[in-house]
Design a protein around this motif. Structure first.
Motif, PDB file in Angstrom:
ATOM      1  N   THR B 532       0.831  -1.196   0.000  1.00  0.00           N
ATOM      2  CA  THR B 532       0.000   0.000   0.000  1.00  0.00           C
ATOM      3  C   THR B 532       0.869   1.252   0.000  1.00  0.00           C
ATOM      4  O   THR B 532       0.634   2.191  -0.744  1.00  0.00           O
ATOM      5  N   LEU B 556      -2.814  -4.538  -5.875  1.00  0.00           N
ATOM      6  CA  LEU B 556      -3.883  -4.365  -4.902  1.00  0.00           C
ATOM      7  C   LEU B 556      -5.223  -4.380  -5.621  1.00  0.00           C
ATOM      8  O   LEU B 556      -5.323  -3.973  -6.783  1.00  0.00           O
ATOM      9  N   TYR B 559      -7.208   0.724  -4.025  1.00  0.00           N
ATOM     10  CA  TYR B 559      -6.253   1.616  -3.367  1.00  0.00           C
ATOM     11  C   TYR B 559      -6.804   3.028  -3.430  1.00  0.00           C
ATOM     12  O   TYR B 559      -7.221   3.506  -4.484  1.00  0.00           O
ATOM     13  N   GLU B 561      -6.243   7.107  -1.819  1.00  0.00           N
ATOM     14  CA  GLU B 561      -5.453   8.017  -1.006  1.00  0.00           C
ATOM     15  C   GLU B 561      -6.364   9.156  -0.569  1.00  0.00           C
ATOM     16  O   GLU B 561      -7.038   9.769  -1.391  1.00  0.00           O
ATOM     17  N   ALA B 569      -6.505   0.527   1.460  1.00  0.00           N
ATOM     18  CA  ALA B 569      -6.307  -0.431   0.381  1.00  0.00           C
ATOM     19  C   ALA B 569      -6.878  -1.777   0.773  1.00  0.00           C
ATOM     20  O   ALA B 569      -7.069  -2.063   1.963  1.00  0.00           O
TER      21      ALA B 569
END
Lengths: 65, 793
Positions: B532, B556, B559, B561, B569
């Motif tokens: 991550t 992943l 994910y 942010e 994630a």
């Protein structure tokens, strides 16, 4: 013996030519940056390769290593 | 699988997090790869052959240069423009090697709108001439940013008429050298006393020519000495320039009289030689670090323009001085808050480290006050302005008296303090000798009087300091300690009190001590954590990523942010949250003194990594060495969370003061100075700017000397912090070298005075003695300082 006047005039004239050259070079900024030109003079224009075609042999001229 | 630690072909950084391979070359990120491609496609790959890995990763500049759409701002930056072409001078901090010069001077190959570009390497500036039909300034700046050479455009550049370069010292030295050479040439018959008939005939012409040559030297080249001596006398200070000006005057008057009255050849060679050598000394100590600016104030830190949002939600760039009370501003991520205001957006995270020294970013919510100088670090926010820029918190600091006073004129250098005694002694000797000759042989009295003043002219004394300190400046520079001027070395040698700032000065921003507290993470969780972090560019993520053990790179499933909050994630039905305590769902925990990254797995709180700023290498050694002879104090803008560690590092008698505002630091130093202490302030950011201005010597410690550091007397590379004590000792030794030179040149004076007092001073003796003493002083100081420099690394 007035030739000595001529000689004096010539010698001072020559000195003045160099002096004027100095003044002009200062005025043109040649004394502002005394480093970059020393590097620039080592660059060669032709080294810019046409590498879009990959067949050309790789020229390796290396400076400052 | 473990990755080989290949270094990036473009920038040389290790390719850890994202490793891209193209053309058998390794790249650390997409940015570097893109720059390589641009250069490769434009036949500019020679860039990589001049120097290995010369580039730097381009930063994201979205919206940053939008203000260049406004013609007013563009015009203020140009140094020349007409309808078709414009010339702009830009400061590019990234310029660092010959590859940089090469690529930037070949800018026309990247865009045909650029007609020429010229780099000034020492100043790190580029002057670009371009065709406005083909490219505009904003595009040009974006192009430079795209290839990793982002120009630094700050408020300082706005409407700042380009300062005319002062080249008068070159002219003065040139004229003095020219006249000196010609006069020497014309004096040859006099030196050898050639009795040849024709030369005797022309003596008069030669002498008159010498007089003519000396005129520009005395009245133009030597002008500054008269001005300085006159100012000194008016201020009742007998600086070293007084005996120099006296010497020049007497030399000229006596020589001119001798020529006019046909008494002798005069001392024109000594006169012009003296001025020429003195000017050479000035050339030598001229500023050497033109790329570092020691005069920067907040203007170099502030942007030119901010983004204002009007009632219809339109964005426009507005010059920061034109921001009014009540305006709404859009502050993008990583942008600086230019004026004090109130936060309109729901929340923000502001990094005030540069203003207050507080290491930890402050979280604020809607309605809270924000202060100018802070940097927004969690996505774009909106603020409403409460105070104009000039009345804001940060800018107010610069209106204080400490910034107005001129320390240079107040300071009495060692050379000047000798000047007074020297002048009085010489005048007494001249009067006594003249009175003696008055009685003995009155025709020689005036000759002796002037001869004493001529031969005693302290040329060598005046040269000792410029050459010693000028050379020291260069030696320090090689050790990555950059001082503003030679006077700073002299002030540094007299320091008896040292004040340290904490954050960024004795701690480093680069290495973090990271420790984990909480439940043990399973290998699966750790793998997920590492993968991550791989996607995030946040500095904390990067540090943590480097710390964790190698794990296989996996893709992943999801994910996300969340700027200013954290990362989220998931993979194979497992979910991880990394970030602030609130974000991972832990409200109970609070650790105020340290920065922490919290982790929860599948919505269960696991624990946190705590980041501590590491202290610089050698802090303790420097502090203990200094503590033996000097008083030390630590003034920190931070809270006292680290008091115990600091007490361990510093010697026993060190004073610690926490929560110090910039004004507090300034006042503290003022109080010390009132007790006649000479204070050295070692700091880093804008929060120390006041202390720098008030202290006797202010040194800014910097991780990267190319980035902004506030006005100071010197900039010290962070890696060289451990050398600080050695640098101070070296400055003391340099002053000793100057004192020895004084003694040496006084010996020459004694010899000269013997000739003068006994009325035997021939021009040829003066012509030998004066250059000889000057040259031997130059040689002695150069050799001695180089020897001193060998012990510094």
């Amino acid at each position: 013996m007035s030739v000595i006047y001529v000689l004096l005039a010539i010698s001072i004239a020559v000195a003045l030519i160099f002096f004027t050259a100095f003044i002009i070079s200062v005025r043109n900024g040649q004394y502002d940056d005394s480093y970059t030109p020393s590097v620039r003079m080592l660059f060669e224009d032709e080294i810019v390769k046409n590498s879009s075609t990959d067949e050309k042999p790789k020229k390796s001229i290396q400076l400052n290593k | 699988m473990s990755m080989d630690p290949a270094s990036c072909y473009h920038c040389g950084e290790p390719c850890n997090r994202t490793h891209i391979v193209l053309d058998d070359k390794d790249f650390c990120c997409n940015g570097c790869k893109t720059v390589f491609e641009i250069f490769h496609q434009n036949d500019l790959s020679y860039y990589y052959e001049l120097q290995e890995s010369p580039g730097s990763t381009p930063d994201n500049t979205d919206g940053k240069f939008d203000f260049l759409d406004t013609p007013e701002f563009v015009e203020s930056l140009l140094s020349f423009h007409n309808e078709k072409m414009e010339i702009v001078d830009l400061f590019i901090p990234n310029i660092h090697c010959s590859s940089c010069i090469w690529i930037l001077e070949n800018l026309n190959k990247l865009h045909d709108g650029v007609s020429s570009s010229q780099v000034d390497f020492p100043r790190k500036t580029i002057s670009i001439t371009y065709n406005t039909d083909k490219i505009v300034l904003k595009e040009l700046v974006m192009l430079l940013s795209k290839i990793g050479y982002e120009p630094n455009i700050s408020l300082n550049d706005y409407k700042n008429a380009p300062i005319k370069k002062d080249r008068s010292l070159w002219y003065k030295t040139g004229i003095a050298g020219f006249a000196f050479g010609n006069i020497m040439f014309l004096s040859f018959p006099e030196y050898f006393e050639v009795g040849e008939f024709w030369l005797e005939q022309f003596k008069g012409v030669f002498r008159w020519l010498m007089l003519v040559f000396s005129l520009p030297v005395v009245f133009y080249s030597g002008r500054d000495y008269f001005i300085s001596a006159f100012k000194g006398i008016r201020a009742k200070l007998l600086s070293i320039d007084v005996p120099i000006a006296l010497g020049i005057t007497v030399l000229f008057l006596r020589s001119a009289t001798e020529v006019v009255l046909d008494l002798g050849p005069g001392f024109f060679d000594s006169l012009t030689g003296l001025i020429f050598f003195l000017l050479l000394g000035k050339v030598f100590q001229q500023k050497t670090y033109s790329f570092l600016s020691f005069e920067r104030d907040y203007k170099s830190y502030f942007p030119i323009a901010a983004t204002r949002i009007d009632a219809d939600r339109n964005e426009e760039s507005v010059q920061v001085y034109k921001i009014n009370k009540g305006d709404r501003l859009l502050i993008r991520n990583e942008e600086l808050i230019p004026a004090d205001g109130i936060l309109i957006s729901t929340s923000a995270k502001v990094d005030y480290s540069f203003v207050t020294g507080e290491a930890k970013p402050v979280r604020i919510v809607s309605g809270d006050k924000v202060f100018s100088g802070g940097k927004q670090i969690s996505g774009p926010i909106e603020i409403e302005v409460l105070k104009t820029v000039s009345q804001s918190y940060l800018t107010q600091l610069w209106s204080r008296a400490a910034f107005q006073k001129d320390r240079t004129s107040e300071f009495r250098t060692l050379t000047d303090s000798i000047g007074k005694r020297f002048t009085i002694t010489i005048l007494i000797i001249a009067v006594v000798a003249a009175s003696f000759w008055m009685v003995y042989d009155s025709s020689k009295a005036l000759n002796v009087f002037t001869a004493v003043l001529i031969i005693a002219c302290p040329c060598a004394i005046a040269l000792a300091a410029p050459f010693t300190l000028g050379n020291m400046l260069r030696i320090y520079g090689r050790c990555k300690f950059y001082l503003k001027d030679t006077q700073s070395i002299e002030r540094l040698s007299r320091i008896n009190t040292v004040i340290f700032d904490k954050t960024g000065t004795i701690t480093t921003t680069k290495i973090n001590d990271i420790s984990y507290n909480g439940l043990q993470l399973t290998p699966d969780e750790e793998s997920l954590l590492k993968n991550t972090l791989r996607g995030s560019n946040h500095p904390l993520s990067r540090s943590l990523y480097e710390l964790l053990k190698e794990h296989e790179i996996t893709t992943l499933d999801d994910y996300r942010e969340h700027p200013g909050k954290g990362l989220e994630a998931s993979k194979d039905e497992r979910n991880i949250r990394i970030g602030s305590a609130d974000f991972v769902g832990n409200t109970a925990h609070s650790d105020t003194s340290n920065t922490a990254v919290h982790i929860s797995s599948d919505n269960n709180y696991k624990g946190y990594y705590s980041f501590q700023n590491a202290y610089r290498e050698g802090v303790s050694d420097v502090a203990r060495a200094l503590g033996k002879t000097m008083d030390i104090a630590v003034l920190s803008g931070d809270n006292d969370g680290e008091r115990r560690q600091l007490e361990k590092l510093f010697p026993k008698l060190t004073h610690f003061y926490f929560n110090q505002k910039p004004e507090d630091k300034l006042r503290f130093i003022q109080q010390l100075q009132e007790q006649n202490k000479n204070v050295l302030m070692v700091g880093d950011g804008l929060n120390d700017a006041g202390a720098f201005a008030q202290s006797d010597v202010g040194i800014a410690v910097s991780e990267d000397i190319n980035v902004f550091s506030p006005a100071s007397d010197g900039i010290l590379d962070g890696l060289k912090f451990k050398q600080l004590y050695a640098f101070i000792l070296a400055s003391k030794s340099a002053m000793k070298i100057i004192k020895v030179s004084f003694v040496l040149s006084l010996l020459y004076n004694v010899v000269g005075l013997y000739f003068a007092v006994s009325a035997q001073l021939e021009p040829v003796i003066a012509a030998i003695l004066m250059p000889l003493s000057s040259i031997s002083i130059v040689i002695f100081t150069t050799v001695a300082t180089n020897f001193l420099g060998r012990n510094l690394k």
